[in-house]
Write a protein that holds these residues in place. Sequence first.
Motif, mmCIF file in Angstrom:
data_model
loop_
_atom_site.group_PDB
_atom_site.id
_atom_site.type_symbol
_atom_site.label_atom_id
_atom_site.label_comp_id
_atom_site.label_asym_id
_atom_site.label_seq_id
_atom_site.Cartn_x
_atom_site.Cartn_y
_atom_site.Cartn_z
ATOM 1 N N LEU A 176 11.537 34.017 16.074
ATOM 2 C CA LEU A 176 10.965 35.175 16.756
ATOM 3 C C LEU A 176 10.950 36.406 15.850
ATOM 4 N N LYS A 177 12.014 36.597 15.084
ATOM 5 C CA LYS A 177 12.071 37.741 14.170
ATOM 6 C C LYS A 177 11.031 37.605 13.065
ATOM 7 N N GLU A 178 10.860 36.384 12.549
ATOM 8 C CA GLU A 178 9.866 36.176 11.497
ATOM 9 C C GLU A 178 8.445 36.384 12.029
ATOM 10 N N THR A 179 8.208 35.905 13.250
ATOM 11 C CA THR A 179 6.892 36.113 13.863
ATOM 12 C C THR A 179 6.638 37.592 14.087
ATOM 13 N N GLY A 180 7.660 38.298 14.598
ATOM 14 C CA GLY A 180 7.525 39.729 14.808
ATOM 15 C C GLY A 180 7.379 40.488 13.515
ATOM 16 N N ARG A 181 8.109 40.048 12.479
ATOM 17 C CA ARG A 181 8.048 40.728 11.188
ATOM 18 C C ARG A 181 6.650 40.624 10.589
ATOM 19 N N SER A 182 6.011 39.493 10.766
ATOM 20 C CA SER A 182 4.652 39.325 10.252
ATOM 21 C C SER A 182 3.704 40.336 10.887
ATOM 22 N N LEU A 183 3.803 40.496 12.218
ATOM 23 C CA LEU A 183 2.955 41.472 12.911
ATOM 24 C C LEU A 183 3.350 42.886 12.532
ATOM 25 N N GLN A 184 4.649 43.117 12.428
ATOM 26 C CA GLN A 184 5.135 44.448 12.078
ATOM 27 C C GLN A 184 4.670 44.873 10.686
ATOM 28 N N ILE A 185 4.731 43.966 9.728
ATOM 29 C CA ILE A 185 4.287 44.268 8.364
ATOM 30 C C ILE A 185 2.797 44.591 8.356
ATOM 31 N N SER A 186 2.027 43.846 9.152
ATOM 32 C CA SER A 186 0.593 44.104 9.236
ATOM 33 C C SER A 186 0.326 45.501 9.777
ATOM 34 N N LEU A 187 0.998 45.870 10.874
ATOM 35 C CA LEU A 187 0.810 47.191 11.472
ATOM 36 C C LEU A 187 1.304 48.286 10.539
ATOM 37 N N SER A 188 2.421 48.019 9.862
ATOM 38 C CA SER A 188 2.967 49.006 8.921
ATOM 39 C C SER A 188 2.014 49.232 7.759
ATOM 40 N N GLY A 189 1.396 48.150 7.288
ATOM 41 C CA GLY A 189 0.444 48.284 6.189
ATOM 42 C C GLY A 189 -0.751 49.129 6.580
ATOM 43 N N HIS A 190 -1.267 48.899 7.790
ATOM 44 C CA HIS A 190 -2.392 49.708 8.269
ATOM 45 C C HIS A 190 -1.963 51.161 8.460
ATOM 46 N N TYR A 191 -0.764 51.338 8.975
ATOM 47 C CA TYR A 191 -0.248 52.693 9.210
ATOM 48 C C TYR A 191 -0.178 53.488 7.904
ATOM 49 N N VAL B 227 7.800 48.948 18.394
ATOM 50 C CA VAL B 227 8.077 48.112 19.557
ATOM 51 C C VAL B 227 8.308 46.664 19.137
ATOM 52 N N VAL B 228 7.463 46.165 18.250
ATOM 53 C CA VAL B 228 7.621 44.782 17.769
ATOM 54 C C VAL B 228 8.983 44.608 17.105
ATOM 55 N N ARG B 229 9.356 45.572 16.277
ATOM 56 C CA ARG B 229 10.641 45.477 15.563
ATOM 57 C C ARG B 229 11.813 45.424 16.532
ATOM 58 N N LYS B 230 11.805 46.302 17.524
ATOM 59 C CA LYS B 230 12.934 46.369 18.458
ATOM 60 C C LYS B 230 12.988 45.172 19.397
ATOM 61 N N VAL B 231 11.835 44.724 19.878
ATOM 62 C CA VAL B 231 11.827 43.581 20.788
ATOM 63 C C VAL B 231 12.237 42.305 20.047
ATOM 64 N N SER B 232 11.879 42.202 18.783
ATOM 65 C CA SER B 232 12.234 41.017 17.996
ATOM 66 C C SER B 232 13.742 40.907 17.782
ATOM 67 N N GLN B 233 14.458 41.993 17.999
ATOM 68 C CA GLN B 233 15.907 41.993 17.804
ATOM 69 C C GLN B 233 16.680 41.695 19.085
ATOM 70 N N GLY C 31 -0.258 55.506 17.207
ATOM 71 C CA GLY C 31 -0.306 54.242 17.933
ATOM 72 C C GLY C 31 0.100 53.068 17.058
ATOM 73 N N LEU C 32 -0.327 53.079 15.800
ATOM 74 C CA LEU C 32 0.088 52.028 14.862
ATOM 75 C C LEU C 32 1.585 52.055 14.650
ATOM 76 N N MET C 33 2.137 53.264 14.509
ATOM 77 C CA MET C 33 3.568 53.404 14.299
ATOM 78 C C MET C 33 4.359 52.905 15.498
ATOM 79 N N VAL C 34 3.963 53.330 16.690
ATOM 80 C CA VAL C 34 4.695 52.958 17.903
ATOM 81 C C VAL C 34 4.625 51.455 18.147
ATOM 82 N N SER C 35 3.450 50.864 17.982
ATOM 83 C CA SER C 35 3.318 49.421 18.211
ATOM 84 C C SER C 35 4.190 48.630 17.238
ATOM 85 N N GLY C 36 4.234 49.055 15.973
ATOM 86 C CA GLY C 36 5.105 48.387 15.004
ATOM 87 C C GLY C 36 6.566 48.546 15.352
#
Length: 478
Positions: free
Chosen positions: A87-102, A193-199, A186-191
């Motif tokens: 779950l953390k790896e799946t979330g990290r993949s999405l988080q990295i994507s959002l962080s990159g766009h941010y 949320v993913v980070r915190k929920v993955s934990q 919005g990009l920051m907040v969504s990333g």
Amino acid sequence: MDSFIIVALALGSLTVPACGDKGTSKARSCLDIRQFYSGKGFPLDGVPQSEISGEHLRICPQGYTCCTSDMEDNLATLSRREMEVFLKETGRSLQISLSGHYKSFDDLRRYYRGANINLDEVINEFWTKLMEKLFYQANKQYVIGEDYLECVSKKIDTLRPFGDISHIMKMLVTRAFVAARSFVQGLMVSGDVVRKVSQVQLSPECMRAMMKMTYCPHCRGMPSARPCANYCRNVMKGCLANQADLNTEWRHLAETMIEVAGSVDGPAGMDNIVLSLPSRISTAIFTMVYNMETINSKLFQACGNLQEGGTSSTGGSEMMRKGKVMVEDNLESSSDKMGKLVSAVTVRLTDMQSHWVSLPGLLCSDRVATGTGAEDKCWNGMSRARYLPEVMGDGLASQINNPEVEIDITKPDISIRQQIMQLKIMTHRLKNALNGRDVDFQDTSEYFAHHSPPVSKQRSQKPLSQLNNLQLKTFNMV
């Protein structure tokens, strides 16, 4: 005698060990499970050499087994740890994507990060300074002090030297910058949320269900048995019930961000508005210079007459010509960079809308039984057989009758509820941005501390670099 033999055989069959993968009725060796268990990093101390009675088991079926209580506990803990890592790896993949766009939207970092920047003040100061500069250039034959220029600047609202242009430009710039700022937030907040929920840790009930589905087949001597598809879905939907409750607000955020993206990259977007500034400012300069005689008359009356003694003034036509050329020639074109950035983010936002409710299917995709007749030979939690219960819906409330994971639907996960609220707040900000309304943004997120590079002193002195650069170039036109 025959009756006695039949009864004896029947009683004897009750004590025959359960058949394993190889279909043997003899007491099985525990060599396979010993190798498997050791391969997972556990010591072999206490691991049976051959199967034992399973009355001690608390999660797996209590037939003959090669698993002790300690082995069951260790494998249960391992099953939870493995799922949490996934779950953390799946979330990290999405988080990295959002962080990159941010991080791609770096032009207005201090503004969209919630720094104490007031757009109205910045834009008003721009027009005030421009008015002072034009008045000074047109009246160089007079001695003009700072006090007099201050008086001139205070008359900008009553004189309206630039006509409606200053008001229109202020409105357009504010809407464009607010939209860009909210979009990046919005990009920051969504990333975040993913980070915190993955934990969020999985519940003990989920751990038991994961153990039963993943490693109980090994304890039962069926290492090749894979879970039935619907069985796996019920386990995952139960384990991730709270996460699935993010779905509604997560979709709302993504959909609203896509809508705001149209404002960021559209005709009224930041890039297009900035590129339109030269012609708007040139028109504003022309308006003031054309009406300079009337403006001078009113200013002399309001601020007092000036004493001659300066240098020769700059002619109106010369000021307009040089102003237009300098502004247009010195503004760098951003080409279609913004369009590409927004397009890439929009694609990602579309793809991620179903993220939280798609996790059960994603987790089950490579672990369930497949192939012809798989539904009749898969592991159903007790044996190799068809799984009969229906698949539950998504979310906590839908798990009230989940046969695999015991859940108290009246006790939602507090940390996930907090993230749902963050999504609601951010969506509200974005909807305000669509209407051109800005809201205070207090940056208390840990995300910036972890993912944002420090703002340099040089950049902090120019919070709105594009507008400030344009201002400097305009003021140096004569």
